[in-house]
Design a protein around this motif. Sequence first.
Motif, PDB file in Angstrom:
ATOM      1  N   ARG A  99       0.837  -1.196   0.000  1.00 47.64           N
ATOM      2  CA  ARG A  99       0.000   0.000   0.000  1.00 47.64           C
ATOM      3  C   ARG A  99       0.874   1.250   0.000  1.00 47.64           C
ATOM      4  O   ARG A  99       1.959   1.259   0.571  1.00 47.64           O
ATOM      5  CB  ARG A  99      -0.950   0.003   1.199  1.00 47.64           C
ATOM      6  N   SER A 100       0.381   2.282  -0.645  1.00 45.64           N
ATOM      7  CA  SER A 100       1.094   3.547  -0.726  1.00 45.64           C
ATOM      8  C   SER A 100       0.512   4.503   0.305  1.00 45.64           C
ATOM      9  O   SER A 100      -0.696   4.747   0.332  1.00 45.64           O
ATOM     10  CB  SER A 100       0.955   4.134  -2.130  1.00 45.64           C
ATOM     11  N   VAL A 101       1.385   5.003   1.202  1.00 43.70           N
ATOM     12  CA  VAL A 101       0.939   5.886   2.286  1.00 43.70           C
ATOM     13  C   VAL A 101       1.693   7.202   2.189  1.00 43.70           C
ATOM     14  O   VAL A 101       2.923   7.219   2.121  1.00 43.70           O
ATOM     15  CB  VAL A 101       1.191   5.238   3.663  1.00 43.70           C
ATOM     16  N   LEU A 102       0.963   8.303   2.188  1.00 48.99           N
ATOM     17  CA  LEU A 102       1.586   9.628   2.128  1.00 48.99           C
ATOM     18  C   LEU A 102       2.095  10.022   3.510  1.00 48.99           C
ATOM     19  O   LEU A 102       1.348  10.015   4.484  1.00 48.99           O
ATOM     20  CB  LEU A 102       0.579  10.662   1.633  1.00 48.99           C
ATOM     21  N   ILE A 103       3.390  10.320   3.588  1.00 49.34           N
ATOM     22  CA  ILE A 103       3.980  10.890   4.799  1.00 49.34           C
ATOM     23  C   ILE A 103       3.998  12.398   4.569  1.00 49.34           C
ATOM     24  O   ILE A 103       4.879  12.929   3.887  1.00 49.34           O
ATOM     25  CB  ILE A 103       5.404  10.350   5.046  1.00 49.34           C
ATOM     26  N   GLY A 104       3.008  13.087   5.106  1.00 50.64           N
ATOM     27  CA  GLY A 104       2.747  14.468   4.716  1.00 50.64           C
ATOM     28  C   GLY A 104       3.728  15.499   5.232  1.00 50.64           C
ATOM     29  O   GLY A 104       3.822  16.584   4.666  1.00 50.64           O
ATOM     30  N   GLU A 105       4.462  15.193   6.310  1.00 48.34           N
ATOM     31  CA  GLU A 105       5.406  16.162   6.851  1.00 48.34           C
ATOM     32  C   GLU A 105       6.621  15.459   7.422  1.00 48.34           C
ATOM     33  O   GLU A 105       6.560  14.280   7.774  1.00 48.34           O
ATOM     34  CB  GLU A 105       4.744  17.026   7.926  1.00 48.34           C
ATOM     35  N   MET A 106       7.717  16.202   7.486  1.00 48.18           N
ATOM     36  CA  MET A 106       8.933  15.627   8.063  1.00 48.18           C
ATOM     37  C   MET A 106       8.724  15.359   9.547  1.00 48.18           C
ATOM     38  O   MET A 106       7.850  15.946  10.192  1.00 48.18           O
ATOM     39  CB  MET A 106      10.114  16.565   7.833  1.00 48.18           C
ATOM     40  N   PHE A 107       9.520  14.463  10.083  1.00 53.40           N
ATOM     41  CA  PHE A 107       9.430  14.151  11.508  1.00 53.40           C
ATOM     42  C   PHE A 107      10.788  13.661  11.989  1.00 53.40           C
ATOM     43  O   PHE A 107      11.649  13.277  11.191  1.00 53.40           O
ATOM     44  CB  PHE A 107       8.358  13.086  11.782  1.00 53.40           C
ATOM     45  N   GLY A 108      10.978  13.715  13.298  1.00 51.62           N
ATOM     46  CA  GLY A 108      12.216  13.219  13.883  1.00 51.62           C
ATOM     47  C   GLY A 108      12.075  11.753  14.228  1.00 51.62           C
ATOM     48  O   GLY A 108      11.204  11.366  15.000  1.00 51.62           O
ATOM     49  N   MET A 109      12.937  10.904  13.659  1.00 50.89           N
ATOM     50  CA  MET A 109      12.907   9.460  13.909  1.00 50.89           C
ATOM     51  C   MET A 109      14.059   9.099  14.842  1.00 50.89           C
ATOM     52  O   MET A 109      15.180   9.612  14.686  1.00 50.89           O
ATOM     53  CB  MET A 109      13.067   8.686  12.596  1.00 50.89           C
ATOM     54  N   GLY A 110      13.809   8.236  15.820  1.00 44.09           N
ATOM     55  CA  GLY A 110      14.869   7.794  16.710  1.00 44.09           C
ATOM     56  C   GLY A 110      16.030   7.215  15.929  1.00 44.09           C
ATOM     57  O   GLY A 110      15.857   6.304  15.123  1.00 44.09           O
ATOM     58  N   VAL A 111      17.219   7.756  16.141  1.00 46.84           N
ATOM     59  CA  VAL A 111      18.405   7.230  15.464  1.00 46.84           C
ATOM     60  C   VAL A 111      18.668   5.796  15.917  1.00 46.84           C
ATOM     61  O   VAL A 111      19.085   4.946  15.129  1.00 46.84           O
ATOM     62  CB  VAL A 111      19.630   8.121  15.769  1.00 46.84           C
ATOM     63  N   PHE A 112      18.371   5.510  17.182  1.00 45.50           N
ATOM     64  CA  PHE A 112      18.558   4.180  17.767  1.00 45.50           C
ATOM     65  C   PHE A 112      17.273   3.752  18.458  1.00 45.50           C
ATOM     66  O   PHE A 112      16.426   4.590  18.785  1.00 45.50           O
ATOM     67  CB  PHE A 112      19.681   4.188  18.818  1.00 45.50           C
TER      68      PHE A 112
END
Length: 621
Positions: free
Chosen positions: A413-426
């Motif tokens: 499925r194709s999901v739109l990630i509408g805005e940037m976000f901070g992802m845990g590096v670890f």
Amino acid sequence: MMMRMARLALAVVTTLAWVSAANADEASVNEIQSQIERLQAQYQSSEQQEQALRNEEREMRTQLEALRTRSEELEQARRVALAEMNERYQLVVTDPNTDISSAVAAYQEAVDAHQQNLNRIREQVTSLSQKQEEIQQNSMSRHALVNRLESYEEQLEFARVERIRNEFNRVGSIDAQQSLTCARTDTIQACEERGKQLARQRASREFTNNLFASLSESEIAVQNREASGASVRVLGARVVNSGFSGQGEYSVNLRVELEGQLNGNQACTLLQIDSRYCSDGTNRTAENAEAAAGDDGVLYQLTVRSNVYDDEVFINGVSYGSTPLQLMLPAGEHDIVVSKHGFEGDSQRVSLREAKTLRFELARSNNVFTTGERIQDALYGEAKGPDLVIVPAGRAQVGDQTGEGRANEQPVRSVLIGEMFGMGVFPVTVEQFRDFVAATEYVTEAEMARGCAAINGEGRSEWSADRNWRNPGFEQNGNAPVVCVSYNDALEYVAWLSSTTGNEYRLPTEAQWEYSAKASTDTNYWWGNSIGVGRANCRTCGGQFANVKPSPVGSFPANSWGIYDTVGNVWEWTADERSGAPVLKGGAFNFAASLARAAARLEMPADFRGNYVGMRVIRTP
């Protein structure tokens, strides 16, 4: 006048004598296939059982709601009966002969009916709790079954490789009869040698053909024969009989002893499977070997400067503090990135062969965050929140894009990630979780009841009341990923981060997690479709931690977005963005490599916890 060599008149005896057989390998492959079929049947039965259990749970919830609704009605009836009885008692004051027995009986009946309904509610709540426990046990059983099934499927590939090697690398003999007309200029010896050589060549081809025809998986092997480079070698040859005719024709019957040569990755090429099944896990990759060969141990001085203060310097993905920075690095290629919150980062790639000074110019950003920026919130005192990297907006392709996954990974499925976000590096570490517990005195579900699950030596899941995030069943340090935390525990942790920092922290959705893990790739792992050896921590990935315990976070290379440990180590909690149901992603140190693919997923109850299950957080800008 010279005589030309006549067309070959070659007869090859088709009776082929093998020195060895591969019956044991065939039995091994068949046994593993039988185990796979048995586990698949168990898994299918478990799925059907879970569906039945969940249907029963839904029915019990419906019945419980009906009982609660009925309780409200009965409570209202009790109040009416009480009012009626009180009214009758008031009449007794003015008329002692007033009969109140019917009112008292009606009130008693209302009280009894309400109490009986409350008892049924308590019984239903208990039954519902037991049913939920059955569902969790069944889910955990399926969880372990998936791992065992994938492990057996990996064993099958190794067994297939061993079988085809043993089947091909046989020693055998073949009789070849060769006739040719000698040239007038040939000596007798030269003619004999030419005949023997032609006989050996033909015998080799025939021996190879017979080898391929005798393979258990002959059909697929023949299709890949040319690409594999499989060959045979001549061990020796003996003349059975030979002689010349009166017309200058030489005939020889040669008994040739040969041996199949299937080495290295050739077996994997024949079977069209990943080359890692042909590796013993101890050899370096060609890339690593080449790098090691070129390392002469010389260090050079590198000086890094920038136009801003309080920046951060990353060299090959590792933070070295702020500028001005001076350090010694080994000769070779290095990627240098300088970044600062609120500024556009600057990067350079340097080939270090002498001492160098690099200058970086950072321009102020129009956005609060920039893609690839590393951020970290302060909590209290010296404690800091999880290290985060800014992931760009985009479109996530969630699910199995290679056709190698399980049914629950389809359809893509194709999901739109509408805005940037901070992802845990670890993944969240033991030390970071300890900060949370110290600040809140929170008690995890594993510590409150029944402990934490683990996979035993037979590949089955078992509970131990003594296991929890502090004592998961193996030694760990503060930099290890925290485990034995449930989805509910993880929600409490991110709620605390949000309240402490004033920023919004959450668990990632499945789409956000997979989008970040793949880092713009469409392969099984961010580096390709083969997990290889020594690139991650999984049951069959090789290394000191494989099938032993989680490795410290960041022990293996990050993907191109700077995110570590998305492959293996510990499963991580996410939420299906469609239903909100908890979903585990990423695989674990004691699970098969095929379950460490970015698309692989396990649905588990929110209160499940295992010593192979942890978490990673995200933060919105």
